[in-house]
Write an enzyme that holds these catalytic residues in place. Structure first.
Site, PDB file in Angstrom:
ATOM      1  N   THR A 124       4.207   6.416   7.506  1.00  0.00           N
ATOM      2  CA  THR A 124       5.394   6.719   6.721  1.00  0.00           C
ATOM      3  C   THR A 124       6.393   7.571   7.498  1.00  0.00           C
ATOM      4  O   THR A 124       6.006   8.511   8.198  1.00  0.00           O
ATOM      5  CB  THR A 124       4.993   7.456   5.428  1.00  0.00           C
ATOM      6  OG1 THR A 124       4.018   6.682   4.734  1.00  0.00           O
ATOM      7  CG2 THR A 124       6.188   7.686   4.528  1.00  0.00           C
ATOM      8  N   GLU A 125       7.669   7.240   7.333  1.00  0.00           N
ATOM      9  CA  GLU A 125       8.734   8.029   7.948  1.00  0.00           C
ATOM     10  C   GLU A 125       9.622   8.634   6.863  1.00  0.00           C
ATOM     11  O   GLU A 125       9.664   8.131   5.739  1.00  0.00           O
ATOM     12  CB  GLU A 125       9.548   7.156   8.898  1.00  0.00           C
ATOM     13  CG  GLU A 125       8.714   6.636  10.053  1.00  0.00           C
ATOM     14  CD  GLU A 125       9.547   6.018  11.155  1.00  0.00           C
ATOM     15  OE1 GLU A 125      10.789   5.953  11.018  1.00  0.00           O
ATOM     16  OE2 GLU A 125       8.947   5.591  12.161  1.00  0.00           O
ATOM     17  N   SER A 130       7.691   3.281   1.685  1.00  0.00           N
ATOM     18  CA  SER A 130       6.807   2.122   1.765  1.00  0.00           C
ATOM     19  C   SER A 130       7.396   0.980   2.587  1.00  0.00           C
ATOM     20  O   SER A 130       6.718  -0.011   2.841  1.00  0.00           O
ATOM     21  CB  SER A 130       6.481   1.613   0.355  1.00  0.00           C
ATOM     22  OG  SER A 130       5.735   2.567  -0.373  1.00  0.00           O
ATOM     23  N   ILE A 155       1.405  12.810   6.556  1.00  0.00           N
ATOM     24  CA  ILE A 155       0.259  12.397   7.359  1.00  0.00           C
ATOM     25  C   ILE A 155      -0.917  13.330   7.064  1.00  0.00           C
ATOM     26  O   ILE A 155      -0.907  14.504   7.447  1.00  0.00           O
ATOM     27  CB  ILE A 155       0.600  12.406   8.864  1.00  0.00           C
ATOM     28  CG1 ILE A 155       1.903  11.641   9.113  1.00  0.00           C
ATOM     29  CG2 ILE A 155      -0.560  11.824   9.653  1.00  0.00           C
ATOM     30  CD1 ILE A 155       1.936  10.232   8.567  1.00  0.00           C
ATOM     31  N   HIS A 338      -9.307  17.937 -24.580  1.00  0.00           N
ATOM     32  CA  HIS A 338      -9.569  19.366 -24.370  1.00  0.00           C
ATOM     33  C   HIS A 338      -8.560  20.259 -25.089  1.00  0.00           C
ATOM     34  O   HIS A 338      -8.765  21.480 -25.163  1.00  0.00           O
ATOM     35  CB  HIS A 338      -9.555  19.693 -22.871  1.00  0.00           C
ATOM     36  CG  HIS A 338     -10.816  19.341 -22.149  1.00  0.00           C
ATOM     37  ND1 HIS A 338     -11.180  18.052 -21.856  1.00  0.00           N
ATOM     38  CD2 HIS A 338     -11.812  20.138 -21.662  1.00  0.00           C
ATOM     39  CE1 HIS A 338     -12.336  18.059 -21.207  1.00  0.00           C
ATOM     40  NE2 HIS A 338     -12.742  19.299 -21.074  1.00  0.00           N
ATOM     41  N   GLY A 339      -7.478  19.666 -25.564  1.00  0.00           N
ATOM     42  CA  GLY A 339      -6.479  20.479 -26.239  1.00  0.00           C
ATOM     43  C   GLY A 339      -5.883  21.517 -25.296  1.00  0.00           C
ATOM     44  O   GLY A 339      -5.626  21.245 -24.116  1.00  0.00           O
ATOM     45  N   GLY A 340      -5.687  22.729 -25.788  1.00  0.00           N
ATOM     46  CA  GLY A 340      -5.086  23.783 -24.975  1.00  0.00           C
ATOM     47  C   GLY A 340      -5.894  24.111 -23.738  1.00  0.00           C
ATOM     48  O   GLY A 340      -5.319  24.466 -22.692  1.00  0.00           O
ATOM     49  N   GLU A 363      -0.696   5.033  -0.095  1.00  0.00           N
ATOM     50  CA  GLU A 363      -1.094   3.741   0.496  1.00  0.00           C
ATOM     51  C   GLU A 363      -0.228   2.601  -0.040  1.00  0.00           C
ATOM     52  O   GLU A 363      -0.700   1.486  -0.283  1.00  0.00           O
ATOM     53  CB  GLU A 363      -2.574   3.466   0.210  1.00  0.00           C
ATOM     54  CG  GLU A 363      -3.321   2.844   1.367  1.00  0.00           C
ATOM     55  CD  GLU A 363      -3.712   3.877   2.423  1.00  0.00           C
ATOM     56  OE1 GLU A 363      -4.522   3.559   3.300  1.00  0.00           O
ATOM     57  OE2 GLU A 363      -3.203   5.010   2.390  1.00  0.00           O
ATOM     58  N   GLU A 367       4.630   0.115  -7.287  1.00  0.00           N
ATOM     59  CA  GLU A 367       5.719  -0.851  -7.332  1.00  0.00           C
ATOM     60  C   GLU A 367       5.615  -1.821  -6.159  1.00  0.00           C
ATOM     61  O   GLU A 367       5.826  -3.040  -6.305  1.00  0.00           O
ATOM     62  CB  GLU A 367       7.067  -0.115  -7.323  1.00  0.00           C
ATOM     63  CG  GLU A 367       7.387   0.623  -8.615  1.00  0.00           C
ATOM     64  CD  GLU A 367       6.494   1.833  -8.869  1.00  0.00           C
ATOM     65  OE1 GLU A 367       6.242   2.151 -10.049  1.00  0.00           O
ATOM     66  OE2 GLU A 367       6.048   2.468  -7.880  1.00  0.00           O
TER      67      GLU A 367
END
Length: 385
Positions: A124-125, A130, A155, A338-340, A363, A367
């Protein structure tokens, strides 16, 4: 749960036991302080986890892709970052196995199998995301060397890896662009800089970095294989196992969230009974378990396809798409149950909720996965004109 041999089933059980007894008791403190898990990584090396994708003669403990996926799931069930610490390493191993010269294999694979050499990939740059064909990192030939200039971002393990599979342009003028892309196997030296670690919502403990290359010189023998312009196709095959690995990480996060939700729903009472007996909660649990089981079967299907030697980009893409979206939903539903307390850093559920989005984005975003799936679907079912 898995269709594995007795030996592979024992390996998965060993990792599961290690996760329960060594990882879970310490993970919360390590994650909240964003501490690199040095001791756990060393134990992973000793267990042979870094060599699971490397066969004989370089290693004597390689496993099938379905077993590799199952081990990855167990690691991520304890802490997704541990699975991330060996994901790119395994992709590079597969690249070497499939495309490396004999010298490249003999040089790197034995030490990669033990974890003495850690490897990662740099795709990736900053402006590309992607869209790998939009890259600007260039390696120009000068005599017996390549001179590399450019940058990469996000990276993983960049500071602690000794070997990086760098996707770059060796022919910037090539048309179409992918014909000018190659993979170089680079090691650190003058002109290579890890410029900074990127701050992240989750995926703590292991570093994700920006890399810059300023006239980094590497020998011509650093080219993966013997022919330039093959890097895009090579990496697409590498990303098949990479996407299966990311999907397996999602399974682990989903499994951990489901385990915690089932336990808590039996311990927590409201209106005089355990909350799992309330239909709204039991419906959540039923859906979570069903979706996780379906995702696991899809991941295992993709892993079997990969082992067959046939192209698995369709199956790996479907597995990564479905498993990652499933993990995100299960993490949110576990928080609801779990709620709060699900919002409290004293419970692990909030970590699952922060870790799950990585698999949706990493990866190749989901989309992009949908594009890959549709393209391959039409390719395999093309009608005659």
């Amino acid at each position: 749960m898995y269709e594995l041999s007795a030996d592979e089933t024992a390996i998965v059980a060993l990792v599961r036991d290690w996760v329960d007894h060594e990882v879970k008791p310490v993970v919360r403190d390590l994650e909240h302080t964003d501490t690199y898990p040095e001791a756990l990584i060393e134990q992973m090396k000793q267990m042979g986890i870094y060599g699971l994708a490397i066969p004989e003669p370089w290693n004597d403990a390689a496993v099938s892709a379905p077993c590799y996926a199952a081990v990855t799931e167990e690691l991520a069930r304890g802490w997704m970052s541990l699975a991330g610490a060996m994901g790119g390493h395994s992709v590079v191993a597969k690249l070497l196995l499939n495309y490396g010269t004999q010298e490249q294999k003999d040089t790197y694979l034995p030490k990669m199998a033990t974890g003495e050499i850690r490897a990662t990939m740099a795709l990736t740059e900053p402006g590309g995301g992607s869209d790998l064909q939009a890259m600007r990192t260039v390696a120009r030939k000068q005599g017996d060397e390549y001179v590399i200039n450019g940058s990469k971002t996000w990276i993983t393990n960049a500071r602690r890896s000794q070997l990086i599979a760098l996707l770059c342009l060796t022919d910037p003028a090539a048309e179409p662009a992918h014909r000018g892309i190659s993979v170089l196997l680079i090691e650190k030296g003058p002109g290579f800089e890890v410029s900074r670690d990127l701050p992240k919502l989750g995926y703590k403990g292991v570093e994700s970095c920006e890399l810059s290359f300023d006239d980094l010189r590497v020998p011509r023998s650093a080219l993966l294989g013997t022919q330039e312009g093959q890097g895009f196709a090579q990496m697409m095959r590498g990303l098949e196992i990479g996407r299966i690995q990311v999907a397996s990480r999602a399974l682990g996060v989903g499994a951990a969230a489901l385990e915690d939700a089932v336990r808590y729903s039996q311990e927590r009472e409201s209106f005089g009974q355990p909350i799992w007996k309330h239909q709204s909660i039991s419906n959540y649990l039923a859906d979570m378990a069903t979706q996780l089981t379906a995702a696991r079967q899809l991941v295992q299907y993709a892993a079997r396809r990969y082992d067959s030697g046939e192209r698995a980009d369709l199956e790996a893409g479907m597995a990564k798409l479905f498993a990652s979206e499933t993990a995100m939903k299960i993490a949110l539903d576990a928080m609801r149950i779990h709620g709060g307390y699900g919002y409290s850093t004293e419970f692990d559920v909030e970590r699952y909720f922060r870790d799950a989005p990585l698999m949706i984005l990493g990866e190749g975003t989901n989309e992009i996965q949908r594009n890959v799936i549709a393209r391959e679907l039409v390719k395999r079912n093309r009608i005659s004109s």
